[in-house]
Motif scaffolding. Structure first.
Motif, PDB file in Angstrom:
ATOM      1  N   GLN A 297      22.980  13.083 -26.208  1.00 55.75           N
ATOM      2  CA  GLN A 297      21.808  12.344 -25.734  1.00 55.75           C
ATOM      3  C   GLN A 297      21.720  10.975 -26.418  1.00 55.75           C
ATOM      4  O   GLN A 297      21.472   9.951 -25.768  1.00 55.75           O
ATOM      5  N   LEU A 298      21.903  10.970 -27.734  1.00 54.87           N
ATOM      6  CA  LEU A 298      21.787   9.722 -28.496  1.00 54.87           C
ATOM      7  C   LEU A 298      22.957   8.784 -28.196  1.00 54.87           C
ATOM      8  O   LEU A 298      22.758   7.564 -28.116  1.00 54.87           O
ATOM      9  N   GLU A 299      24.158   9.334 -28.002  1.00 49.74           N
ATOM     10  CA  GLU A 299      25.316   8.506 -27.623  1.00 49.74           C
ATOM     11  C   GLU A 299      25.038   7.775 -26.317  1.00 49.74           C
ATOM     12  O   GLU A 299      25.353   6.590 -26.183  1.00 49.74           O
ATOM     13  N   ASN A 300      24.467   8.476 -25.355  1.00 48.72           N
ATOM     14  CA  ASN A 300      24.164   7.856 -24.061  1.00 48.72           C
ATOM     15  C   ASN A 300      23.207   6.678 -24.225  1.00 48.72           C
ATOM     16  O   ASN A 300      23.373   5.639 -23.577  1.00 48.72           O
ATOM     17  N   ARG A 301      22.228   6.832 -25.104  1.00 45.78           N
ATOM     18  CA  ARG A 301      21.270   5.739 -25.326  1.00 45.78           C
ATOM     19  C   ARG A 301      21.948   4.556 -26.011  1.00 45.78           C
ATOM     20  O   ARG A 301      21.718   3.404 -25.629  1.00 45.78           O
ATOM     21  N   ILE A 302      22.782   4.829 -27.018  1.00 47.78           N
ATOM     22  CA  ILE A 302      23.478   3.737 -27.714  1.00 47.78           C
ATOM     23  C   ILE A 302      24.418   3.021 -26.756  1.00 47.78           C
ATOM     24  O   ILE A 302      24.493   1.784 -26.746  1.00 47.78           O
ATOM     25  N   GLU A 303      25.139   3.783 -25.944  1.00 48.91           N
ATOM     26  CA  GLU A 303      26.062   3.162 -24.987  1.00 48.91           C
ATOM     27  C   GLU A 303      25.310   2.278 -23.994  1.00 48.91           C
ATOM     28  O   GLU A 303      25.799   1.200 -23.626  1.00 48.91           O
ATOM     29  N   LEU A 304      24.117   2.681 -23.588  1.00 48.85           N
ATOM     30  CA  LEU A 304      23.294   1.839 -22.716  1.00 48.85           C
ATOM     31  C   LEU A 304      22.876   0.571 -23.464  1.00 48.85           C
ATOM     32  O   LEU A 304      22.933  -0.529 -22.906  1.00 48.85           O
ATOM     33  N   HIS A 305      22.479   0.703 -24.733  1.00 45.92           N
ATOM     34  CA  HIS A 305      22.091  -0.473 -25.522  1.00 45.92           C
ATOM     35  C   HIS A 305      23.263  -1.440 -25.668  1.00 45.92           C
ATOM     36  O   HIS A 305      23.089  -2.660 -25.564  1.00 45.92           O
ATOM     37  N   LEU A 306      24.453  -0.897 -25.888  1.00 47.03           N
ATOM     38  CA  LEU A 306      25.646  -1.746 -25.986  1.00 47.03           C
ATOM     39  C   LEU A 306      25.913  -2.464 -24.671  1.00 47.03           C
ATOM     40  O   LEU A 306      26.145  -3.682 -24.650  1.00 47.03           O
ATOM     41  N   LYS A 307      25.876  -1.716 -23.590  1.00 52.71           N
ATOM     42  CA  LYS A 307      26.136  -2.291 -22.262  1.00 52.71           C
ATOM     43  C   LYS A 307      25.149  -3.416 -21.960  1.00 52.71           C
ATOM     44  O   LYS A 307      25.538  -4.503 -21.541  1.00 52.71           O
ATOM     45  N   GLU A 308      23.862  -3.155 -22.203  1.00 51.25           N
ATOM     46  CA  GLU A 308      22.844  -4.171 -21.918  1.00 51.25           C
ATOM     47  C   GLU A 308      23.008  -5.387 -22.830  1.00 51.25           C
ATOM     48  O   GLU A 308      22.861  -6.526 -22.374  1.00 51.25           O
TER      49      GLU A 308
ATOM     50  N   GLN B 278      25.724  -1.566 -33.296  1.00 47.62           N
ATOM     51  CA  GLN B 278      25.600  -0.468 -32.339  1.00 47.62           C
ATOM     52  C   GLN B 278      26.900   0.323 -32.258  1.00 47.62           C
ATOM     53  O   GLN B 278      26.883   1.553 -32.154  1.00 47.62           O
ATOM     54  N   GLU B 279      28.029  -0.383 -32.350  1.00 49.48           N
ATOM     55  CA  GLU B 279      29.324   0.304 -32.351  1.00 49.48           C
ATOM     56  C   GLU B 279      29.472   1.166 -33.612  1.00 49.48           C
ATOM     57  O   GLU B 279      29.956   2.293 -33.550  1.00 49.48           O
ATOM     58  N   GLU B 280      29.013   0.646 -34.755  1.00 48.72           N
ATOM     59  CA  GLU B 280      29.075   1.418 -35.997  1.00 48.72           C
ATOM     60  C   GLU B 280      28.133   2.624 -35.931  1.00 48.72           C
ATOM     61  O   GLU B 280      28.486   3.723 -36.362  1.00 48.72           O
ATOM     62  N   LEU B 281      26.944   2.429 -35.379  1.00 52.52           N
ATOM     63  CA  LEU B 281      25.981   3.527 -35.233  1.00 52.52           C
ATOM     64  C   LEU B 281      26.581   4.633 -34.371  1.00 52.52           C
ATOM     65  O   LEU B 281      26.463   5.824 -34.688  1.00 52.52           O
ATOM     66  N   LEU B 282      27.250   4.257 -33.309  1.00 56.48           N
ATOM     67  CA  LEU B 282      27.905   5.222 -32.421  1.00 56.48           C
ATOM     68  C   LEU B 282      28.975   6.003 -33.188  1.00 56.48           C
ATOM     69  O   LEU B 282      29.057   7.231 -33.076  1.00 56.48           O
ATOM     70  N   SER B 283      29.751   5.315 -33.997  1.00 53.69           N
ATOM     71  CA  SER B 283      30.789   5.962 -34.804  1.00 53.69           C
ATOM     72  C   SER B 283      30.177   6.942 -35.809  1.00 53.69           C
ATOM     73  O   SER B 283      30.657   8.066 -35.968  1.00 53.69           O
ATOM     74  N   LEU B 284      29.119   6.533 -36.485  1.00 55.44           N
ATOM     75  CA  LEU B 284      28.457   7.401 -37.469  1.00 55.44           C
ATOM     76  C   LEU B 284      27.853   8.632 -36.788  1.00 55.44           C
ATOM     77  O   LEU B 284      27.899   9.739 -37.322  1.00 55.44           O
ATOM     78  N   LEU B 285      27.303   8.424 -35.615  1.00 51.71           N
ATOM     79  CA  LEU B 285      26.726   9.532 -34.859  1.00 51.71           C
ATOM     80  C   LEU B 285      27.812  10.556 -34.528  1.00 51.71           C
ATOM     81  O   LEU B 285      27.619  11.763 -34.715  1.00 51.71           O
ATOM     82  N   LYS B 286      28.954  10.088 -34.080  1.00 46.59           N
ATOM     83  CA  LYS B 286      30.071  10.987 -33.735  1.00 46.59           C
ATOM     84  C   LYS B 286      30.559  11.749 -34.968  1.00 46.59           C
ATOM     85  O   LYS B 286      30.936  12.908 -34.869  1.00 46.59           O
ATOM     86  N   GLN B 287      30.541  11.109 -36.138  1.00 42.22           N
ATOM     87  CA  GLN B 287      30.958  11.762 -37.381  1.00 42.22           C
ATOM     88  C   GLN B 287      29.990  12.869 -37.784  1.00 42.22           C
ATOM     89  O   GLN B 287      30.330  13.741 -38.575  1.00 42.22           O
ATOM     90  N   SER B 288      28.790  12.838 -37.261  1.00 42.61           N
ATOM     91  CA  SER B 288      27.739  13.774 -37.659  1.00 42.61           C
ATOM     92  C   SER B 288      27.786  15.106 -36.933  1.00 42.61           C
ATOM     93  O   SER B 288      27.011  16.002 -37.255  1.00 42.61           O
ATOM     94  N   ILE B 289      28.673  15.261 -35.987  1.00 42.62           N
ATOM     95  CA  ILE B 289      28.682  16.466 -35.166  1.00 42.62           C
ATOM     96  C   ILE B 289      28.984  17.724 -35.985  1.00 42.62           C
ATOM     97  O   ILE B 289      28.513  18.805 -35.672  1.00 42.62           O
ATOM     98  N   GLU B 290      29.742  17.597 -37.058  1.00 46.57           N
ATOM     99  CA  GLU B 290      30.135  18.760 -37.853  1.00 46.57           C
ATOM    100  C   GLU B 290      29.402  18.862 -39.191  1.00 46.57           C
ATOM    101  O   GLU B 290      29.868  19.552 -40.086  1.00 46.57           O
ATOM    102  N   VAL B 291      28.300  18.153 -39.341  1.00 48.98           N
ATOM    103  CA  VAL B 291      27.545  18.240 -40.598  1.00 48.98           C
ATOM    104  C   VAL B 291      26.154  18.793 -40.313  1.00 48.98           C
ATOM    105  O   VAL B 291      25.675  18.776 -39.181  1.00 48.98           O
ATOM    106  N   ASP B 292      25.523  19.270 -41.345  1.00 43.88           N
ATOM    107  CA  ASP B 292      24.159  19.784 -41.232  1.00 43.88           C
ATOM    108  C   ASP B 292      23.187  18.605 -41.289  1.00 43.88           C
ATOM    109  O   ASP B 292      22.907  18.077 -42.354  1.00 43.88           O
TER     110      ASP B 292
END
Length: 192
Positions: free
Chosen positions: A12-23, A128-142
């Motif tokens: 959900q959050l990736e989709n929002r960041i990708e929209l922010h990047l696109k815009e 925004q690109e860095e935020l997207l990367s950090l978000l993806k890194q968070s998938i396997e952490v608590d």
């Protein structure tokens, strides 16, 4: 409060960041500097100031998130995120709505008026690109266990998932503000 799977929240959050990047790339990146720096007709921030305000949050939160993620191990993490009451409150406060409460930015997050507009836009896109990367890194952490101090009161620490949600809602709020300014700028002559 009900939990949400890390994977689902991150999507959900990736989709929002990708929209922010696109815009940001489509609407702001190639605008003339005069348009980016033109103050809002209501006396509010220019497009560049909106983005610089968001950059100031990125300057604080992105390194803090990166630091915490670098110390985490993914040994059987809790892969369901549950927002705290305070985190949920801050996120809902930032989410754009029809009648938004006006808030005054703290001094540390108030943008200057004499900005290099092109640098501001480029930095926002990079963040925004860095935020997207950090978000993806968070998938396997608590994301419940990692706590990040908030920028305006460091004694308050929010869960990582709440910080992501807050930041992205805050970005959305000010991108909408910048887009309103863009619409107004194109419907009014900009003085040289």
């Amino acid at each position: 409060m009900k939990g949400i799977a890390n994977k689902q929240l991150i999507e959900q959050l990736e989709n929002r960041i990708e929209l922010h990047l696109k815009e940001s790339i489509e609407l702001f990146q190639n605008l003339h500097e005069r348009v980016l720096l033109h103050p809002a007709s209501n006396g509010g921030w220019s497009i560049a100031q909106c983005l610089e305000h968001l950059n100031s949050y990125g300057h604080y939160y992105l390194p803090a998130i990166k630091k915490e993620l670098s110390t985490q191990q993914s040994n059987h993490p809790n892969l369901v995120f549950k927002s705290s009451m305070l985190g949920s409150y801050f996120t809902q406060l930032m989410e754009p709505k029809e009648k938004m409460m006006k808030m005054k930015a703290t001094k540390s997050h108030s943008p200057a008026t004499d900005l290099d507009a092109y640098v501001v836009v480029a930095e926002f896109i990079a963040q925004q690109e860095e935020l997207l990367s950090l978000l993806k890194q968070s998938i396997e952490v608590d994301m419940n266990a990692i706590r990040i101090p908030i920028s305006i009161a460091k004694f308050i620490r929010l869960r990582l998932g709440d910080v992501f949600q807050f930041l992205i809602a805050h970005n959305h709020r000010h991108i909408l503000q910048a887009k309103r300014n863009l619409y107004i700028s194109y419907n009014q002559p900009v003085e040289d």
